[in-house]
Enzyme design. Structure first.
Site, mmCIF file in Angstrom:
data_model
loop_
_atom_site.group_PDB
_atom_site.id
_atom_site.type_symbol
_atom_site.label_atom_id
_atom_site.label_comp_id
_atom_site.label_asym_id
_atom_site.label_seq_id
_atom_site.Cartn_x
_atom_site.Cartn_y
_atom_site.Cartn_z
ATOM 1 C CB THR A 49 25.854 -16.102 -26.541
ATOM 2 O OG1 THR A 49 25.888 -14.819 -26.723
ATOM 3 C CG2 THR A 49 25.809 -16.371 -27.882
ATOM 4 C CE1 TYR A 140 25.750 -8.311 -21.703
ATOM 5 C CE2 TYR A 140 26.017 -10.404 -20.461
ATOM 6 C CZ TYR A 140 25.180 -9.591 -21.101
ATOM 7 O OH TYR A 140 24.631 -10.316 -22.378
ATOM 8 C CE LYS A 168 27.952 -8.517 -24.818
ATOM 9 N NZ LYS A 168 26.662 -9.880 -24.792
ATOM 10 C CB ILE A 210 30.960 -8.100 -26.784
ATOM 11 C CG1 ILE A 210 32.197 -7.464 -26.272
ATOM 12 C CG2 ILE A 210 31.274 -9.487 -26.689
ATOM 13 C CD1 ILE A 210 32.151 -7.309 -24.602
#
Length: 303
Positions: A49, A140, A168, A210
């Site tokens: 992001t 992640y 995540k 998240i």
């Protein structure tokens, strides 16, 4: 406070604001000041992001410095994690050395992309990285971007390492996510990274999230967490059902362009700019987001 106790709750994968092609420090400070004041638990910088792949080293360091400077003025503890990716663990290790003195608290590290190694290769990749830094690491897992899925058996072996503190979770499989939530050790924080999956993940035991949508729905996310903690699941579901359409708007076109448009319309950033290969959103989606901002009672945050 332990690493594990800080890797819970709602985190924000902060967008990187640009203006006239440059890092917009004024908007960045405004964002950090705002999100530091509302009860979020931490920041992730320069990940998906945050358009981290488009930032040079000087911009990355400045991003971390400005964020740390602003969070130092807030009364709550706000850890800052830096998004890191790479298929060669030796290059990632060099990134650790380059950022050794940066004001960050840990790393969010995606799986080795493109090469599609075996699960043993994935495990050894993260073991090497965990041994290369004293800072905490969150994994992640986002196979639809990297091409490799960190399966639960591998994840549980990695969770035993002292500085691999959480995940995540964007694995794309509810079954895999639920199975991991059932068997994850208590000191390993599974945080969902899938915006539409937020409510279900929290009900099934995720320790937080998240989320890109936390840029615009942070108060709702926090209220839902509190409701579930207090046993008010029906109330939490009612709140979620009122806003569940918003994450859909934020991903109709490639992220983070939609959320940047939303924040620009709110006045939290001065420009909705993204960097190539990302493009601004089209007129149709812009109209829908403008309507949603107006309906939500958009507030001008310019200071």
């Amino acid at each position: 406070m332990t690493f594990q106790s800080t890797t819970s709750g709602i985190w924000i994968p902060l967008i990187t604001p640009f203006k006239a092609g440059e890092l917009d420090e004024s908007s960045l400070r405004r964002l950090v000041k705002h999100y530091s004041s509302i009860g979020l638990r931490g920041f992730v910088l320069a990940a998906t992001t945050g358009e981290g792949q488009t930032l040079d080293d000087a911009e990355l360091e400045r991003l971390a410095s400005v964020c740390a400077d602003e969070t130092s003025h807030c009364s709550c503890e706000m850890p800052i994690y830096l998004g890191v990716s790479g298929s060669d663990p030796r290059k990632v290790e060099k990134r650790f050395q380059q950022t050794k003195h940066w004001p960050i608290d840990g790393y969010l590290i995606s799986g080795p992309n493109y090469l599609r190694p075996s699960q043993d290769g994935v495990k050894r990749h993260y073991e090497f990285l965990a041994g290369s830094t004293e800072r905490p690491i969150m994994i992640y897992n986002i196979p639809y971007r990297t091409g490799v899925n960190v399966l639960n058996e591998t994840m549980l072996e990695l969770a035993a390492l002292p500085n691999i503190v959480g995940l995540k979770d964007c694995c794309g499989s509810p079954e895999q996510s639920y199975d991991l939530l059932r068997c994850a050790p208590k000191d390993f924080s599974v945080l969902t990274g899938e915006d539409p999956f937020f409510y279900n993940a929290m009900v099934h035991g995720a320790k937080g999230a998240i989320l890109t949508g936390a840029h615009v729905l942070a108060h709702v996310h926090l209220e839902i967490c509190e409701d579930l903690h207090n046993g008010h699941q029906k109330l939490a579901l009612e709140k979620w059902n009122r806003v569940v359409h918003i994450p859909r708007l934020l991903f109709v076109e490639p992220s983070p362009a939609p959320v940047k448009h939303w924040l620009w319309r709110q006045g939290l950033i001065d420009s909705p700019e993204v960097r190539l290969p990302m493009l601004p959103i089209g007129d149709s989606l812009a109209g829908k987001i403008d309507a949603a901002v107006n309906l939500q009672g958009g507030t001008d945050w310019r200071i």
